[in-house]
Design a protein around this motif. Structure first.
Motif, mmCIF file in Angstrom:
data_model
loop_
_atom_site.group_PDB
_atom_site.id
_atom_site.type_symbol
_atom_site.label_atom_id
_atom_site.label_comp_id
_atom_site.label_asym_id
_atom_site.label_seq_id
_atom_site.Cartn_x
_atom_site.Cartn_y
_atom_site.Cartn_z
ATOM 1 N N MET A 113 32.761 41.150 -12.427
ATOM 2 C CA MET A 113 33.234 42.531 -12.574
ATOM 3 C C MET A 113 34.630 42.559 -13.203
ATOM 4 N N GLU A 118 34.236 41.811 -16.896
ATOM 5 C CA GLU A 118 33.660 42.993 -17.562
ATOM 6 C C GLU A 118 34.736 44.059 -17.795
ATOM 7 N N GLY A 119 35.571 44.282 -16.804
ATOM 8 C CA GLY A 119 36.644 45.261 -16.957
ATOM 9 C C GLY A 119 37.650 44.856 -18.024
ATOM 10 N N THR A 145 30.311 37.607 -8.158
ATOM 11 C CA THR A 145 30.144 39.005 -8.538
ATOM 12 C C THR A 145 31.495 39.644 -8.834
ATOM 13 N N ARG A 146 32.488 39.354 -7.986
ATOM 14 C CA ARG A 146 33.823 39.923 -8.185
ATOM 15 C C ARG A 146 34.427 39.423 -9.496
#
Length: 64
Positions: free
Chosen positions: A53, A56-57, A49-50
């Motif tokens: 993210m 995505e950033g 998940t990290r």
């Protein structure tokens, strides 16, 4: 296998083997392996998940 003619010795051996198997099964599934496997899975999910993210950033910052 040496005492197959003594049925009492065979019975005791089977009883000891059964108890040892039961304890091993309980220790493996209830106290050690399953809880550890669950913790490892949770950590892997958190890390995935990290990473998602962070990607995505990065993609959003490159788009802008």
């Amino acid at each position: 296998m040496q005492h197959l003619d003594d049925i009492n010795a065979v019975g005791r051996g089977i009883a000891v083997a059964f108890v040892a198997t039961t304890y091993g099964f309980g220790a493996a599934n209830l106290f050690f392996f399953l809880p550890v496997a669950g913790k490892i899975k949770d950590r892997i999910r958190q890390e995935q998940t990290r990473h998602a993210m962070m990607l995505e950033g990065l993609f959003r910052s490159w788009k802008a």
